[in-house]
Design an enzyme around this catalytic site. Structure first.
Site, PDB file in Angstrom:
ATOM      1  N   VAL A 128       0.835  -1.200   0.000  1.00 14.33           N
ATOM      2  CA  VAL A 128       0.000   0.000   0.000  1.00 14.33           C
ATOM      3  C   VAL A 128       0.873   1.253   0.000  1.00 14.33           C
ATOM      4  O   VAL A 128       0.638   2.184  -0.779  1.00 14.33           O
ATOM      5  CB  VAL A 128      -0.950  -0.013   1.229  1.00 14.33           C
ATOM      6  CG1 VAL A 128      -1.660   1.316   1.370  1.00 14.33           C
ATOM      7  CG2 VAL A 128      -1.958  -1.144   1.084  1.00 14.33           C
ATOM      8  N   LYS A 180      14.309  -1.480   1.971  1.00 16.73           N
ATOM      9  CA  LYS A 180      13.223  -0.833   1.212  1.00 16.73           C
ATOM     10  C   LYS A 180      13.547   0.632   0.966  1.00 16.73           C
ATOM     11  O   LYS A 180      13.280   1.172  -0.118  1.00 16.73           O
ATOM     12  CB  LYS A 180      11.900  -0.973   1.971  1.00 16.73           C
ATOM     13  CG  LYS A 180      11.443  -2.423   2.073  1.00 16.73           C
ATOM     14  CD  LYS A 180       9.989  -2.552   2.447  1.00 16.73           C
ATOM     15  CE  LYS A 180       9.633  -4.026   2.465  1.00 16.73           C
ATOM     16  NZ  LYS A 180       8.221  -4.293   2.605  1.00 16.73           N
ATOM     17  N   CYS A 198     -40.799 -18.453   1.071  1.00 18.01           N
ATOM     18  CA  CYS A 198     -39.821 -18.829   0.021  1.00 18.01           C
ATOM     19  C   CYS A 198     -38.390 -19.017   0.524  1.00 18.01           C
ATOM     20  O   CYS A 198     -37.804 -20.082   0.334  1.00 18.01           O
ATOM     21  CB  CYS A 198     -39.817 -17.793  -1.084  1.00 18.01           C
ATOM     22  SG  CYS A 198     -41.368 -17.720  -1.955  1.00 18.01           S
TER      23      CYS A 198
HETATM   24  N1  LIG Z   1      -1.911  -5.289   0.389  1.00 14.78           N
HETATM   25  C1  LIG Z   1      -3.105  -4.861   0.018  1.00 14.78           C
HETATM   26  O1  LIG Z   1      -3.584  -5.129  -1.095  1.00 14.78           O
HETATM   27  C2  LIG Z   1      -3.905  -3.975   0.934  1.00 14.78           C
HETATM   28  C3  LIG Z   1      -5.053  -3.346   0.441  1.00 14.78           C
HETATM   29  C4  LIG Z   1      -5.765  -2.506   1.282  1.00 14.78           C
HETATM   30  C5  LIG Z   1      -5.362  -2.326   2.606  1.00 14.78           C
HETATM   31  N2  LIG Z   1      -4.265  -2.989   3.065  1.00 14.78           N
HETATM   32  C6  LIG Z   1      -3.847  -2.740   4.444  1.00 14.78           C
HETATM   33  O2  LIG Z   1      -2.794  -1.791   4.420  1.00 14.78           O
HETATM   34  C7  LIG Z   1      -1.840  -2.067   5.437  1.00 14.78           C
HETATM   35  C8  LIG Z   1      -0.469  -2.293   4.826  1.00 14.78           C
HETATM   36  O3  LIG Z   1      -0.534  -3.444   4.021  1.00 14.78           O
HETATM   37  P1  LIG Z   1       0.691  -3.872   3.115  1.00 14.78           P
HETATM   38  O4  LIG Z   1       0.236  -5.068   2.356  1.00 14.78           O
HETATM   39  O5  LIG Z   1       1.202  -2.701   2.376  1.00 14.78           O
HETATM   40  O6  LIG Z   1       1.746  -4.283   4.255  1.00 14.78           O
HETATM   41  P2  LIG Z   1       3.263  -4.760   4.077  1.00 14.78           P
HETATM   42  O7  LIG Z   1       3.521  -5.751   5.147  1.00 14.78           O
HETATM   43  O8  LIG Z   1       3.542  -5.097   2.654  1.00 14.78           O
HETATM   44  O9  LIG Z   1       4.094  -3.424   4.383  1.00 14.78           O
HETATM   45  C9  LIG Z   1       4.174  -2.841   5.643  1.00 14.78           C
HETATM   46  C10 LIG Z   1       5.469  -2.050   5.726  1.00 14.78           C
HETATM   47  O10 LIG Z   1       5.485  -1.320   6.951  1.00 14.78           O
HETATM   48  C11 LIG Z   1       6.837  -1.271   7.400  1.00 14.78           C
HETATM   49  N3  LIG Z   1       6.873  -0.871   8.797  1.00 14.78           N
HETATM   50  C12 LIG Z   1       6.590  -1.597   9.917  1.00 14.78           C
HETATM   51  N4  LIG Z   1       6.748  -0.850  11.028  1.00 14.78           N
HETATM   52  C13 LIG Z   1       7.135   0.378  10.621  1.00 14.78           C
HETATM   53  C14 LIG Z   1       7.443   1.590  11.298  1.00 14.78           C
HETATM   54  N5  LIG Z   1       7.397   1.698  12.620  1.00 14.78           N
HETATM   55  N6  LIG Z   1       7.787   2.661  10.543  1.00 14.78           N
HETATM   56  C15 LIG Z   1       7.844   2.589   9.203  1.00 14.78           C
HETATM   57  N7  LIG Z   1       7.558   1.463   8.512  1.00 14.78           N
HETATM   58  C16 LIG Z   1       7.210   0.379   9.202  1.00 14.78           C
HETATM   59  C17 LIG Z   1       7.347  -2.664   7.122  1.00 14.78           C
HETATM   60  O11 LIG Z   1       8.751  -2.728   7.102  1.00 14.78           O
HETATM   61  C18 LIG Z   1       6.737  -2.915   5.737  1.00 14.78           C
HETATM   62  O12 LIG Z   1       7.594  -2.488   4.694  1.00 14.78           O
HETATM   63  C19 LIG Z   1      -2.383  -3.271   6.201  1.00 14.78           C
HETATM   64  O13 LIG Z   1      -3.146  -2.825   7.282  1.00 14.78           O
HETATM   65  C20 LIG Z   1      -3.267  -3.949   5.174  1.00 14.78           C
HETATM   66  O14 LIG Z   1      -4.273  -4.725   5.790  1.00 14.78           O
HETATM   67  C21 LIG Z   1      -3.519  -3.792   2.260  1.00 14.78           C
END
Ligand SMILES: NC(=O)c1ccc[n+]([C@@H]2O[C@H](COP(=O)([O-])OP(=O)(O)OC[C@H]3O[C@@H](n4cnc5c(N)ncnc54)[C@H](O)[C@@H]3O)[C@@H](O)[C@H]2O)c1
Length: 439
Positions: A11, A35, A268
């Protein structure tokens, strides 16, 4: 706008690339140094259609870079988007440890900042998380209350992996959860140029919406697959069946049947669900989702019973007996089931339904009442007023227009009103204890 994005996963990386493409200056933050290095080298930290080109372009043009330093990001930007992961613990519980940690990082950085800052939580979190977890952590680590130099919004993400860039630029809607005091104009500015309805709602609604949407998507897939499994065994083309299901935008793909209210019933739905799941069992086709619909419906009737019992009162007036307004059909009405449960628990019950009048009923419905539920028919009152005068608890069971008169009715101070269908939501007279069944 100068924007920082905390969490450069799926995201965060997509949001960073797309917001930078839209002209914002984006500073990505991640605790994972690899990253950060990828972004600064113009490379994508994730694999996703179109993301490599997008990131290399915006990094080259100077609108995106990354840092591991939260303090630098808060100091240099006016708005921060939180996209850290919220994974499942082994028992299914939502793991908020990354969110707690990033909230501490942001709070500490905010303690050193004097100009207004906006925090937009985008990670998927359960209702109450922003208000009960994120904000208290921000406040304790910042040393200032929210509203004092910074504000917090919730903005759920609807993109899908695989098509995330297209989804970012054309989302189904933009939702901003706000505490009602702060206007999210800056979030509107952030998404300028993105053509989608913009809705500002309470934070808990925005949080719940995300789960409701994902649960609905999962439900739709399971529904189509279970229908497909049964259809295949019965020699019907499941794709043709479901294409036609979707062609009905009046009852199927529409708002119909999607408003929280009371249990379904009638001649139904229960019968046809039973026939379909029985046939599936005969064919050895496992359809746990379809088979759980009737039990789920029964739970809802028990929920209503629980609310009546919770009032501690014994004299109950049930308004409506047929399964919906506009019909006198009592077959498999969940209100008949509720009435039977109330009688079984020893409540003193009176019932009024404008369309169910024994003197006027003829044919199959009269036979049904006299043969199947004579004990209930004896409790029917001749007029609405008779039930209102008698009852300590009034239960609105269907949306008969006649029951709208309750909006101006003078209830006794001891009376409670339980609305199973949302007829008087927001319109119940002052002073009466109003309970919705699932709102
Ligand atoms: N992947 C999807 O398609 C999607 C879609 C909609 C919503 N979401 C939601 O969005 C959120 C993120 O999902 P994602 O798939 O991108 O997660 P992800 O695990 O791919 O990425 C999360 C990132 O956050 C970083 N991180 C952790 N702690 C941190 C901190 N203190 N400071 C800075 N960075 C930090 C991690 O290193 C990682 O790179 C989740 O809550 C997920 O449920 C995901």
């Amino acid at each position: 706008m100068k924007v920082s994005i905390f969490g450069l996963g799926y995201v965060g990386a997509v949001s960073a690339g797309c917001l930078a493409k839209n002209g914002h200056h984006v500073l990505g933050v991640d605790t994972h140094q690899g990253k950060v290095d990828h972004i600064n080298a113009g490379e994508s930290p994730i694999i996703e259609d179109g993301i490599s080109n997008l990131i290399s372009t915006v990094v080259r043009e100077g609108r995106l870079r990354a840092t591991p330093d939260a303090g630098e990001a808060i100091a240099e930007t006016e708005l921060s988007i939180v996209c850290v992961g919220t994974p499942s613990a082994p028992n299914g519980k939502l793991d908020l440890s990354y969110l707690a940690s990033v909230s501490r990082d942001i709070g500490c950085a905010l303690s050193k900042k004097r100009s207004l800052h906006t925090v937009v939580v985008r990670s998927t979190v359960l209702p109450g998380t922003v208000e009960e977890q994120v904000i208290p952590i921000l406040e304790s680590s910042c040393g200032r209350k929210v509203g004092d130099g910074y504000r917090v919004f919730y903005n759920p993400e609807f993109l899908r992996e695989g098509t995330s860039i297209a989804d970012f630029f054309a989302p189904p809607m933009t939702i901003v959860g706000s505490n009602g005091v702060d206007l999210p104009d800056i979030v509107r500015e952030l998404y300028k140029g993105i053509d989608a309805p913009f809705n500002v709602v309470p934070i808990r609604v925005a949080e719940m919406l995300k789960y409701s949407s994902n649960a609905f998507h999962a439900l739709k897939i399971s529904f189509a697959n279970e229908i497909g499994r049964v259809a295949k065994k019965l020699g019907a083309d499941s794709h043709l069946v479901m294409d036609l299901v979707c062609q009905d935008t009046k009852l199927n793909i529409s708002k119909a049947y999607l408003r929280p209210g009371f249990a379904f019933g009638g001649s139904c739905l229960p019968k046809d669900l039973r026939a379909l799941t029985y046939r599936a069992r005969e064919l050895d086709v496992n359809v746990p989702m379809l088979a759980s619909i009737v039990p789920s419906n029964n739970v809802h009737v028990d929920e209503a019973l629980g609310i009546v019992r919770g009032t501690g009162k014994r004299k109950v007036g049930l308004l409506g007996l047929s399964f919906k307004a506009g019909t006198d059909d009592l077959r498999e009405s969940p209100l008949v089931t509720l009435a039977e449960k109330l009688i079984g628990k020893g409540f003193d019950l009176r019932i009024f339904d404008p369309l169910v009048n024994l003197d006027r009923l003829v044919g199959a419905n009269k036979t049904y009442i006299l043969r199947e539920i004579p004990h209930i028919s004896r409790l029917m009152a001749p007029a609405l007023s008779a039930v209102l005068d008698f009852a300590e608890v009034i239960v609105i069971g269907n949306t008969s227009q006649e029951f709208k008169a309750l909006e101006t009715h003078k209830f006794h101070s001891e009376q409670a009103l339980i609305d199973l269908v949302g007829l008087l939501k927001g319109k119940a007279p002052q002073g009466v204890a109003y309970h919705g069944v699932c709102w």
